[in-house]
Each structure stands twice: as structure tokens, then as C-alpha cells.
Design an enzyme around this catalytic site. Structure first.
Site, PDB file in Angstrom:
ATOM      1  N   TYR A   1       0.861  -1.190   0.000  1.00 20.67           N
ATOM      2  CA  TYR A   1       0.000   0.000   0.000  1.00 20.67           C
ATOM      3  C   TYR A   1       0.890   1.229   0.000  1.00 20.67           C
ATOM      4  O   TYR A   1       1.843   1.323   0.782  1.00 20.67           O
ATOM      5  CB  TYR A   1      -0.891   0.001   1.244  1.00 20.67           C
TER       6      TYR A   1
ATOM      7  N   ASP B   1       9.372   2.836  -0.230  1.00 21.25           N
ATOM      8  CA  ASP B   1       8.327   3.490   0.554  1.00 21.25           C
ATOM      9  C   ASP B   1       8.538   3.054   2.005  1.00 21.25           C
ATOM     10  O   ASP B   1       8.117   1.971   2.410  1.00 21.25           O
ATOM     11  CB  ASP B   1       6.945   3.103   0.032  1.00 21.25           C
TER      12      ASP B   1
ATOM     13  N   LYS C   1       4.451   8.583   9.235  1.00 14.90           N
ATOM     14  CA  LYS C   1       4.210   7.903  10.504  1.00 14.90           C
ATOM     15  C   LYS C   1       5.202   8.326  11.612  1.00 14.90           C
ATOM     16  O   LYS C   1       5.057   9.418  12.141  1.00 14.90           O
ATOM     17  CB  LYS C   1       4.144   6.391  10.273  1.00 14.90           C
TER      18      LYS C   1
HETATM   19  C1  LIG Z   1       0.575   4.485   5.854  1.00 20.04           C
HETATM   20  C2  LIG Z   1       1.310   4.308   4.593  1.00 20.04           C
HETATM   21  C3  LIG Z   1       1.192   5.215   3.527  1.00 20.04           C
HETATM   22  C4  LIG Z   1       0.209   6.343   3.532  1.00 20.04           C
HETATM   23  O1  LIG Z   1       0.478   7.278   4.532  1.00 20.04           O
HETATM   24  P1  LIG Z   1      -0.707   8.263   5.006  1.00 20.04           P
HETATM   25  O2  LIG Z   1      -0.032   9.163   5.987  1.00 20.04           O
HETATM   26  O3  LIG Z   1      -1.770   7.401   5.585  1.00 20.04           O
HETATM   27  O4  LIG Z   1      -1.175   8.985   3.786  1.00 20.04           O
HETATM   28  C5  LIG Z   1       2.004   5.034   2.428  1.00 20.04           C
HETATM   29  N1  LIG Z   1       2.878   4.023   2.367  1.00 20.04           N
HETATM   30  C6  LIG Z   1       3.027   3.132   3.360  1.00 20.04           C
HETATM   31  C7  LIG Z   1       4.043   2.060   3.249  1.00 20.04           C
HETATM   32  C8  LIG Z   1       2.238   3.236   4.493  1.00 20.04           C
HETATM   33  O5  LIG Z   1       2.361   2.324   5.473  1.00 20.04           O
END
Ligand SMILES: *Cc1c(COP(=O)(O)O)cnc(C)c1O
Length: 420
Positions: free
Chosen positions: A134, A229, A257
Site C-alpha cells: 500500500y 516506501d 508515521k
Molecule cells: C501508511 C502508509 C502510507 C500512507 O500514509 P498516510 O499518511 O496514511 O497517507 C504510504 N505508504 C506506506 C508504506 C504506508 O504504510
């Protein structure tokens, strides 16, 4: 609010619950709902709360910043300190841009990759992603696609036009052969690979030995960029993220995060040559009214400083390993796989090790749902989906872990009795 929530997974539909739990407060490892029930938290707001909830140092830093205005929309010292810290801690980052969420970081990183590779070859438009990863709700990445080695992406959200996803190629994680084949076929057209170096959004799935290296090698060979990511893994699986843990350097990194200390923050960074394409230094446009917000920077910076205390990751890892060892021993005859990466971990009710998202989906999801509700009733707040990672925080005590193991034992015992 649609579904009663501001982000879909919060509705608890994936475990079939009638409604989610509504929270009132939290401290350390504990959450308190509106009815006064206490839970041990393994979601940590989906990753940010690595120091536990309402951490007194983070709280003090945010309040102090707030007193000097909550926003300037202009350069500040705090955002410079934050940039310096990120550059110091994340091995591949030489320059960084702060944004407000992980989604924003990813969509900017994709644009940046295309900006960079279009100079090498204007036909380089395609992006490879992996099933089960994701990357936020970025249009072009809301694709899971079907089977096959390199299925052309079909959107899996209403409102995403197929012309937006036609340049997205979906592969299986840990599929060395599929990777090689797709590059052999259309490597000239591939701008970038984006990957969660440890998948945290399809359950917790580790890269097999050599897989991240293979991504690096193929990107070098075809002049494509590698995007890690690390919104979830950054500062979570090691101080320098998965790139430090596995010693594989991406070209572009996205963060989120943990970096915000519980405030809305994201970031993307890369080596200088790439980042200097970002406006106003370069011609790739990206902006943000509240980007680098001083309250968020103060909280995030404090969170990053606290991670650097001696033994932080050793303590975190020891706790995760202790918990997993206990859970394993308390699982009886139930086939279950545990996965551990310092501050994050996962479990699949499966007989075999899970190496990709298809295998995650083949695990016993129905059993997980029942297990989830049993754990919740015993005051253990896990992620309400068989396809999410769990998070350990510095605030979890060994007493919390023992209580969790006890609840696990009771839940498994109860379920194996009623399901026989
Ligand atoms: C949570 C997450 C996102 C999206 O971040 P948001 O702050 O919710 O927009 C993108 N990539 C990864 C790997 C994530 O865990």
C-alpha cells in the site's frame, strides 16, 4: 461520515465487527475507550506512536512550539533541524522535502522519479509496484491487478480512470523471475520500482535474501529509479529504516508515521542530483500550505531524538522477540507463522511461511477474525485485519507482554474448543 470514520480500516469491517471501539484517551501502551475499558495497544495509531501515547517529552515540545504560533507558511529553524536530522539518519537521503502525509510523500516521489528518468528517456513512464503493498491513496498506485507475471494494472477503486493506471505494472513480492522478465520485455519504459521493503500493509512480509538487491541491480541496469516506501518501516525496523537493515540503497525514500511524532507529517528525500529537480530548485512542481508545520516538526524532531538513545532498538527488538516467543509457545496445535522486524511484527494463521500477498490471502483469515474478537474482549487491541502489521512501542512493559501472551493462550484455547 462515510462508514462513520475518516479512514476505512477504522470501521473494523475487515473483522466483521458491528462497530469499532471509540476512544477517549491513551497513555503509554494503554488505550481507554469511551466506556472506560482499558486495552494494550499494538496499533500505535498505525505506526507513529513508537514512544507510546502522550509521551511527556513529545507533548512538551509540541506545546512549546505551539506557543510561538501554529503556522507561519514561511521558513523556520525547526524545519531545518528536522531536515538535518533526516539527512543524518537515513543513509540514502542527501536532501529532503517535508509534506503532510505518507500519501503526499509517495505521489511526490513518483512524480520526481518520472521527472528524473524522463531526462534519460522521455518514454520512461511505467511504474512497477508489488501486490499487497500500500502506498497511500495515490490514483496510479490503487492497483492490485490479477494474476500473471506482469499484469497491466486495473484500478481497484471507483473514480480511478484506467488511463491513470495503465502505466502501473503489478508484480508479486519476492518474485525474482517475474521481475527479470518484465525488465527484459519493457525495461526501457520503466521509470521506477516502488516497494515497501518489508511489506507492512499485507500483513508483515519480509523480503527473501537477495530480493531487494535484485531490485537495485535491475534498476541500475535499465536506468530506472528504486523507490523505498519507508512510511511504515522508516525509523521502525532500524534507526535508518529498512535500507539500513538490509544495506540496500534506494534512489528515493518516502517517510511518514514515526517522523511526525503523532502529527500529520510525511517526507520524501533522495540524493542531491535527484532532489534538485524539485521546485523552486528545479522544474518538478510540488507545494504545501502547512508543510513543515512547526508544531509537527517539534513533535517529530523530539521523537527522532528519543530514538537515538543508547539501546533503543535493542530494547524494542528484545520485547518483540519476547512476545513472539511467548505467543508461539501459547499457540498449541494451531498452525501460525510469526514475523519480526524490530518495532513491527505480524502473524499469519498459515502452515507455511508467507512470502507474498497471495499466500497471505490464503492464510486462515476466518480464524483470524474470530481470534481478533477474542483478543479484543480480553483487552488486546490488535490491527483489525489479517493483512496489517502490529507495532511494538518503547512504552510496552514486560507485564503488558505477559498479559498479551495470556490473552492469546485463552483465545486460542477457547477457539479450538468451539471450533472442534
Ligand atoms: C501508511 C502508509 C502510507 C500512507 O500514509 P498516510 O499518511 O496514511 O497517507 C504510504 N505508504 C506506506 C508504506 C504506508 O504504510
Amino acid at each position: 461520515m462515510p462508514g462513520g470514520v475518516n479512514s476505512p480500516v477504522r470501521a473494523f469491517r475487515s473483522v466483521g465487527a458491528a462497530h469499532p471501539v471509540f476512544f477517549k484517551s491513551a497513555k503509554g501502551s494503554k488505550l481507554y475507550d469511551v466506556d472506560g475499558n482499558e486495552y494494550i495497544d499494538y496499533i500505535g495509531s498505525w505506526g507513529p506512536m513508537i514512544h507510546g501515547h502522550a509521551d511527556s517529552e513529545i507533548e512538551a515540545a509540541a506545546i512549546e512550539a505551539l506557543k510561538s504560533s501554529s503556522s507561519f507558511g514561511a521558513p523556520t529553524e525547526l524545519e531545518n533541524l528536522m531536515a538535518a536530522e533526516v539527512i543524518k539518519l537515513v543513509p540514502s537521503i542527501e536532501m529532503v522535502r517535508m509534506v503532510n502525509s505518507g500519501t503526499e510523500a509517495v505521489l511526490s516521489a513518483i512524480r520526481l522519479a518520472r521527472a528524473f528518468t524522463s531526462k534519460l528517456n522521455p518514454k520512461k513512464n511505467k511504474i512497477i509496484k508489488f501486490k499487497g503493498c500500500y502506498h497511500g491513496h495515490v490514483d496510479a498506485l490503487l492497483v492490485q491487478a490479477g494474476s500473471g507475471v506482469a499484469t497491466l494494472g486495473l484500478p481497484d477503486s471507483l473514480g480511478v480512470n484506467s488511463n491513470v493506471t495503465q502505466d502501473t505494472i503489478v508484480l508479486n513480492f519476492n518474485d525474482f523471475l517475474g521481475l527479470k522478465e518484465v525488465f527484459k520485455k519493457e525495461g526501457e519504459l520503466i521509470s521506477a520500482i516502488i516497494v515497501e521493503p518489508i511489506i507492512g500493509n499485507g500483513g508483515c512480509i519480509l523480503p527473501e535474501a537477495g530480493f531487494l538487491e535484485a531490485l537495485r541491480t535491475v534498476c541500475d541496469k535499465y536506468e530506472s529509479l528504486l523507490i523505498f516506501d519507508e512510511v511504515m518501516t522508516g525509523f521502525r525496523v532500524a534507526l535508518g529504516g529498512a535500507q539500513e537493515k538490509y544495506s540496500v540503497m534506494p534512489d528515493i525514500t518516502t517517510l511518514g508515521k514515526v517522523i511526525g511524532g503523532g502529527f500529520p507529517v510525511g517526507a520524501y528525500g533522495a540524493r542531491r542530483e535527484i532532489m534538485e529537480l524539485v521546485a523552486p530548485a528545479g522544474a518538478m512542481y510540488q507545494a504545501g500550505t502547512l508543510s513543515g508545520n512547526p508544531v509537527a516538526m517539534a513533535a517529530g524532531l523530539t521523537a527522532l531524538k528519543k530514538l537515538q538513545r543508547v539501546g533503543f532498538y535493542d530494547d524494542l527488538t528484545a520485547k518483540t522477540q519476547y512476545l513472539i516467543k511467548g505467543l508461539k509457545m501459547a499457540s498449541g496445535d494451531i498452525p501460525v507463522q510469526f514475523v519480526e522486524a524490530a518495532g513491527m511484527f505480524g502473524m499469519f494463521f498459515s502452515k507455511t511461511v508467507v512470502k507474498n500477498f497471495d499466500e497471505a490471502k490464503a492464510s486462515n483469515v476466518e480464524f483470524f477474525k474470530k481470534y481478533y474478537m477474542e483478543m479484543l474482549q480480553r483487552g488486546i487491541y490488535l490491527a483489525p485485519s489479517a493483512f496489517e502489521a502490529f507495532f511494538m512501542s518503547a512504552a510496552h512493559s514486560y507485564e503488558d507482554l505477559d498479559r498479551t501472551i495470556e490473552a492469546h493462550k485463552d483465545s486460542i484455547l477457547f477457539l479450538s474448543q468451539i471450533l472442534v
